[in-house]
Design a protein around this motif. Structure first.
Motif, PDB file in Angstrom:
ATOM      1  N   TYR A 157       0.899  -1.133  -0.070  1.00 43.57           N
ATOM      2  CA  TYR A 157       0.169  -0.051   0.108  1.00 43.57           C
ATOM      3  C   TYR A 157       1.019   1.250   0.017  1.00 43.57           C
ATOM      4  N   THR A 158       1.246   1.493  -0.945  1.00 43.73           N
ATOM      5  CA  THR A 158       2.300   2.583  -1.354  1.00 43.73           C
ATOM      6  C   THR A 158       1.706   3.868  -0.786  1.00 43.73           C
ATOM      7  N   HIS A 159       0.446   4.331  -0.735  1.00 42.40           N
ATOM      8  CA  HIS A 159      -0.160   5.413  -0.450  1.00 42.40           C
ATOM      9  C   HIS A 159      -0.070   5.611   0.842  1.00 42.40           C
ATOM     10  N   LYS A 160       0.057   4.663   1.771  1.00 38.68           N
ATOM     11  CA  LYS A 160       0.274   4.867   2.998  1.00 38.68           C
ATOM     12  C   LYS A 160       1.729   5.015   3.728  1.00 38.68           C
ATOM     13  N   ILE A 161       2.149   5.978   4.457  1.00 39.48           N
ATOM     14  CA  ILE A 161       3.246   6.375   4.653  1.00 39.48           C
ATOM     15  C   ILE A 161       3.723   5.302   5.792  1.00 39.48           C
ATOM     16  N   ALA A 163       3.001   2.100   5.869  1.00 36.55           N
ATOM     17  CA  ALA A 163       3.500   0.953   5.025  1.00 36.55           C
ATOM     18  C   ALA A 163       4.686   1.091   4.581  1.00 36.55           C
ATOM     19  N   ARG A 164       4.993   2.122   3.885  1.00 37.24           N
ATOM     20  CA  ARG A 164       6.283   2.511   3.387  1.00 37.24           C
ATOM     21  C   ARG A 164       7.456   2.574   4.340  1.00 37.24           C
ATOM     22  N   GLU A 165       7.190   3.178   5.462  1.00 40.43           N
ATOM     23  CA  GLU A 165       8.205   3.109   6.483  1.00 40.43           C
ATOM     24  C   GLU A 165       8.505   1.730   7.067  1.00 40.43           C
ATOM     25  N   ALA A 166       7.327   0.935   7.194  1.00 33.87           N
ATOM     26  CA  ALA A 166       7.535  -0.524   7.763  1.00 33.87           C
ATOM     27  C   ALA A 166       8.433  -1.094   6.694  1.00 33.87           C
ATOM     28  N   ALA A 167       8.068  -1.037   5.613  1.00 34.09           N
ATOM     29  CA  ALA A 167       8.696  -1.876   4.483  1.00 34.09           C
ATOM     30  C   ALA A 167      10.304  -1.552   4.567  1.00 34.09           C
ATOM     31  N   LYS A 168      10.746  -0.291   4.549  1.00 41.94           N
ATOM     32  CA  LYS A 168      12.011   0.017   4.809  1.00 41.94           C
ATOM     33  C   LYS A 168      12.606  -0.399   6.199  1.00 41.94           C
ATOM     34  N   LYS A 169      11.833  -0.163   7.421  1.00 39.54           N
ATOM     35  CA  LYS A 169      12.239  -0.825   8.543  1.00 39.54           C
ATOM     36  C   LYS A 169      12.531  -2.241   8.622  1.00 39.54           C
ATOM     37  N   ALA A 170      11.876  -3.184   7.778  1.00 37.25           N
ATOM     38  CA  ALA A 170      11.952  -4.593   7.661  1.00 37.25           C
ATOM     39  C   ALA A 170      13.306  -4.791   6.796  1.00 37.25           C
ATOM     40  N   PHE A 171      13.571  -4.009   5.721  1.00 38.87           N
ATOM     41  CA  PHE A 171      14.327  -4.210   4.694  1.00 38.87           C
ATOM     42  C   PHE A 171      15.842  -3.938   5.418  1.00 38.87           C
ATOM     43  N   VAL A 172      15.779  -2.693   6.314  1.00 42.73           N
ATOM     44  CA  VAL A 172      17.024  -2.389   6.715  1.00 42.73           C
ATOM     45  C   VAL A 172      17.681  -3.364   7.928  1.00 42.73           C
ATOM     46  N   THR A 173      16.481  -3.652   8.683  1.00 43.83           N
ATOM     47  CA  THR A 173      16.837  -4.344  10.022  1.00 43.83           C
ATOM     48  C   THR A 173      17.237  -5.777   9.352  1.00 43.83           C
ATOM     49  N   CYS A 174      16.663  -6.324   8.373  1.00 43.67           N
ATOM     50  CA  CYS A 174      17.159  -7.577   7.959  1.00 43.67           C
ATOM     51  C   CYS A 174      18.423  -7.621   7.235  1.00 43.67           C
ATOM     52  N   ARG A 175      18.689  -6.522   6.511  1.00 42.80           N
ATOM     53  CA  ARG A 175      20.021  -6.487   5.853  1.00 42.80           C
ATOM     54  C   ARG A 175      21.210  -6.121   6.808  1.00 42.80           C
ATOM     55  N   VAL A 176      21.014  -5.520   7.850  1.00 38.21           N
ATOM     56  CA  VAL A 176      21.987  -5.523   9.005  1.00 38.21           C
ATOM     57  C   VAL A 176      22.166  -6.895   9.616  1.00 38.21           C
ATOM     58  N   ALA A 177      21.281  -7.892   9.737  1.00 39.88           N
ATOM     59  CA  ALA A 177      21.382  -9.222  10.259  1.00 39.88           C
ATOM     60  C   ALA A 177      22.265  -9.748   9.118  1.00 39.88           C
ATOM     61  N   TRP A 239      11.265  -5.337  13.628  1.00 41.76           N
ATOM     62  CA  TRP A 239      10.504  -4.798  12.162  1.00 41.76           C
ATOM     63  C   TRP A 239       9.189  -5.817  11.974  1.00 41.76           C
ATOM     64  N   LEU A 240       9.115  -7.148  12.683  1.00 39.43           N
ATOM     65  CA  LEU A 240       8.335  -7.806  12.591  1.00 39.43           C
ATOM     66  C   LEU A 240       6.770  -7.567  12.807  1.00 39.43           C
ATOM     67  N   PRO A 241       6.667  -6.791  13.882  1.00 45.47           N
ATOM     68  CA  PRO A 241       5.185  -6.346  14.355  1.00 45.47           C
ATOM     69  C   PRO A 241       4.926  -5.023  13.206  1.00 45.47           C
ATOM     70  N   ASP A 242       5.729  -4.342  12.825  1.00 41.90           N
ATOM     71  CA  ASP A 242       5.464  -3.443  12.084  1.00 41.90           C
ATOM     72  C   ASP A 242       5.057  -3.670  10.568  1.00 41.90           C
ATOM     73  N   ALA A 243       5.560  -4.931  10.125  1.00 36.50           N
ATOM     74  CA  ALA A 243       5.042  -5.798   9.037  1.00 36.50           C
ATOM     75  C   ALA A 243       3.605  -5.770   8.900  1.00 36.50           C
ATOM     76  N   MET A 244       2.912  -5.664   9.932  1.00 38.56           N
ATOM     77  CA  MET A 244       1.313  -5.786   9.774  1.00 38.56           C
ATOM     78  C   MET A 244       0.861  -4.676   9.034  1.00 38.56           C
ATOM     79  N   GLU A 245       1.612  -3.476   8.351  1.00 35.30           N
ATOM     80  CA  GLU A 245       1.061  -2.723   7.665  1.00 35.30           C
ATOM     81  C   GLU A 245       0.670  -3.292   6.209  1.00 35.30           C
ATOM     82  N   GLY A 246       1.314  -4.381   5.977  1.00 31.50           N
ATOM     83  CA  GLY A 246       0.812  -4.851   4.599  1.00 31.50           C
ATOM     84  C   GLY A 246      -0.338  -5.547   4.691  1.00 31.50           C
ATOM     85  N   PRO A 247      -0.920  -5.976   3.420  1.00 33.81           N
ATOM     86  CA  PRO A 247      -2.484  -6.593   3.521  1.00 33.81           C
ATOM     87  C   PRO A 247      -2.112  -7.769   4.341  1.00 33.81           C
ATOM     88  N   THR A 248      -3.241  -8.289   4.967  1.00 33.68           N
ATOM     89  CA  THR A 248      -3.368  -9.463   5.922  1.00 33.68           C
ATOM     90  C   THR A 248      -2.892 -10.841   5.199  1.00 33.68           C
TER      91      THR A 248
END
Length: 636
Positions: A157-161, A163-177, A239-248
């Motif tokens: 849902y790119t129109h939701k800020i 959702a965009r922030e949650a996607a970036k958070k998941a991506f960056v956190t996992c890249r650190v690991a 990152w994982l709880p914020d991933a709820m911003e995506g479709p169910t």
């Protein structure tokens, strides 16, 4: 198996994207076909005991490099099938198929319908490739593809800020690991000369011929950093709880059978490494037990239905890591299997609720939904019984296996942490159920049962959440006991620990009873509010997730940004201002001096020549007057 969903991704993107129903048909057909192949392959593995000792491997050369003064680097790409991977391909393909069917109803009318199904296909393809990989480098490629797909789906849902922030958070956190994981894989290649899992298993068994125990411990810790991020273990769980911003359906796909269990699967796949390093095994066990208890304590006070389930997932993943840490691949994979069914069921049930309530997510604003949504409600109840550990539902058998292994291995503190988590899990999950599905209806809500595309997968998953644990019972009438197939080193046939079983059931029952007393009716809910007011500090800590996100945000803004500002000032004023500009100033100064003597004008040079001769004559006049007179006369 990975090829078919990958092919559907290409077809949807290039051909069928304008036609939504056709895109869904292509995606589901390819996914179900892949599931059929996975089922046949798993049947072939589980009907041949020889594959429990030696995996079935098909491999071909991917690439090779000739290195001067070193052995050639040869990397193979291939398929490795054994009972563990056979279980995974069946479970992943089955749950992914059900989620795609569910998505037809959930995503109906969405303008990105076709794109969504293309992402689901690519995600399933990447996960299946990860599961069957015979080489850790090949697995790492699939690992990163899964991360890419999760970024695309969480931020769908790119129109939701948010959702965009949650996607970036998941991506960056996992890249650190993943940076830690990559260092670990490079170290394995350097030390042992291969990333093929069969070869690595043989070489690490005699690691003293290649390296020391200290180096191997460091490698194991580096490899474990990747699963800490991917499987949402503390402290990279944020990152994982914020991933709820995506479709169910994305939440169900990511949090049930695919992305988050990839970390658990990787540790299980590399048990030949961790088992050689007791310190690394303890790290895995302690991390898992603490994560399970920590996430459960947060889920106690959350209000959003999917966020409660998200922290529940983090907690259950901690259970799986605990089992691996105490040395039981059997218990970990068994819980991974049962968790896929009851957690996918509950996430899809939550999606059905959100669909009916127009995305109203606060469980305190729900109530009485089971009357208007009986299929969703009763299937969700089955999921709640399964995750709470009530027999004979699936979660009871796998959770009891983990607690038994922790107790039998002498990890009594970790066993106690797991037991407390079991009580808390039953409490917060039935808190959700009583608030959302029972009690008085809210007059402002107008719920309705979801369409058959959404309820049919719920019924199938509810059935699996009921009977899926029977494969791990010691009383199964068929030769499908989990311990006979999925194990490391040797199959364990420990006698059932009836005291642990009885204790876990009592704890689960106590958790459900306490939730009933506090949340079943409106009058009782006043007790919950009074309890929260009485222990306001603890409630605030739990509700605000112990401020871990805020701590990270402060660290990022204060420490990281502050250090960046210091480096910026050092660069501007020291490097540029003093060093670079200072060198330039000195150069310019010498240049200005040299320019005075090198004007390029002939009259200046003649004047200098005359003054030079005059100076020489003056000097000679004081030392040799006759020579000076001769010289001046000559000049004249």
């Amino acid at each position: 198996m990975p090829l078919l969903p990958a092919l559907s991704f290409v077809i949807i993107v290039l051909l069928t994207r304008p036609w939504q129903k056709l895109s869904a048909l292509v995606s589901i057909a390819c996914m179900v076909s892949s599931c059929v192949i996975a089922t046949l392959a798993a049947y072939g593995i589980f009907t041949n005991h020889e594959f429990t000792e030696k995996p079935l491997v098909y491999a071909a050369r991917w690439f090779s490099l000739g290195l001067p003064g070193a052995p050639d680097l040869v990397v193979n790409v291939g398929v490795q099938l054994d009972p563990t991977s056979a279980m995974m391909i069946f479970m992943v393909s089955l749950v992914a198929s059900l989620i795609q069917i569910y998505s037809v109803g959930y995503m109906e009318g969405d303008p990105g319908f076709s794109v969504f199904f293309s992402y689901l296909s690519l995600f399933a393809s990447s996960m299946l490739l990860l599961v069957i990989s015979s080489n850790l480098l090949q697995m790492f490629v699939a690992w990163e593809l899964v991360g890419l797909c999760s970024y695309l789906l969480i931020g769908f849902y790119t129109h939701k800020i948010s959702a965009r922030e949650a996607a970036k958070k998941a991506f960056v956190t996992c890249r650190v690991a993943d940076f830690g994981l990559l260092l670990g894989l490079l170290s394995l290649q350097i030390v042992f000369g291969t990333l093929d899992m069969v070869e690595l298993s043989e070489k690490i068994h005699h690691f003293q011929e290649y390296t020391t125990a200290g180096v191997l411990t460091l490698i194991a810790v580096l490899v474990f950093i990747g699963p800490i991020g991917k499987s949402g273990q503390f402290p990279l769980h944020v990152w994982l709880p914020d991933a709820m911003e995506g479709p169910t359906p994305v939440s169900a796909l990511i949090h049930a059978a695919t992305m988050v269990v990839a970390g658990v699967y990787l540790v299980g796949r590399t048990m030949f490494l961790f088992s050689q390093v007791p310190a690394a095994m303890e790290l895995v066990a302690v991390t898992g037990a603490f994560t399970a208890l920590f996430a459960a304590s947060i889920a106690l006070t959350q209000r959003e239905i999917k966020r409660i389930l998200a922290y529940s997932t983090v907690s259950q993943l901690g259970y799986m890591m605990l089992a691996l840490g105490v040395g039981s691949l059997t218990a970990s994979m068994f819980h991974l299997w049962t968790h896929a069914f009851f957690k996918a069921l509950m996430f899809l049930g939550a999606g059905s609720v959100l669909h009916a309530l127009h995305h109203k997510a606060d469980v305190w604003e729900m109530g009485g939904l089971i009357k208007k949504m009986p299929v969703t409600g009763w299937t969700f109840v089955i999921g709640g019984l399964a995750i709470a550990g009530i027999p004979p539902f699936a979660g009871f058998w796998s959770k009891d296996e983990i607690l038994s292994m922790a107790f039998n291995s002498g990890h009594y503190v970790l066993f106690a942490m797991g037991a407390i988590t079991a009580f808390m899990t039953a409490f917060y999950m039935w808190r959700l159920i009583f608030l959302a599905f029972f009690g008085d209806e809210k007059p402002e809500n107008h719920p309705h049962e979801s369409p058959v595309f959404m309820t049919a997968p719920l019924v199938v998953l509810a059935f699996l959440a009921t009977v899926g644990g029977l494969v791990g019972t010691p009383w199964t009438p068929w030769d499908i006991n989990w311990a006979n197939w999925i194990w490391f080193h040797e199959a364990h046939h420990a006698e059932p620990n009836y005291m642990v079983m009885l204790g876990s059931v009592i704890l689960a029952g106590a958790g459900i009873f306490l939730a009933y007393q506090l949340y079943y009716v409106d009058k009782a809910r006043a007790k919950a509010h009074a309890l929260a007011d009485k222990y306001r500090a603890l409630h605030t800590l739990s509700y605000n997730k112990f401020y871990i996100d805020e701590i990270y945000l402060w660290f990022n803004h204060s420490i990281v940004d502050g250090a960046a500002k210091l480096f910026f000032l050092f660069d501007i004023y020291i490097v540029d201002g003093i060093i670079i500009n200072g060198i330039a100033a000195v150069t310019r100064l010498f240049g200005e001096g040299a320019r005075i003597s090198q004007t390029g004008r002939l009259q200046n040079y003649a004047l200098v020549f005359f003054l030079g001769v005059l100076a020489v004559a003056v000097i000679l006049a004081f030392t040799n007057p006759s020579s000076a007179g001769l010289m001046l006369g000559g000049v004249k």
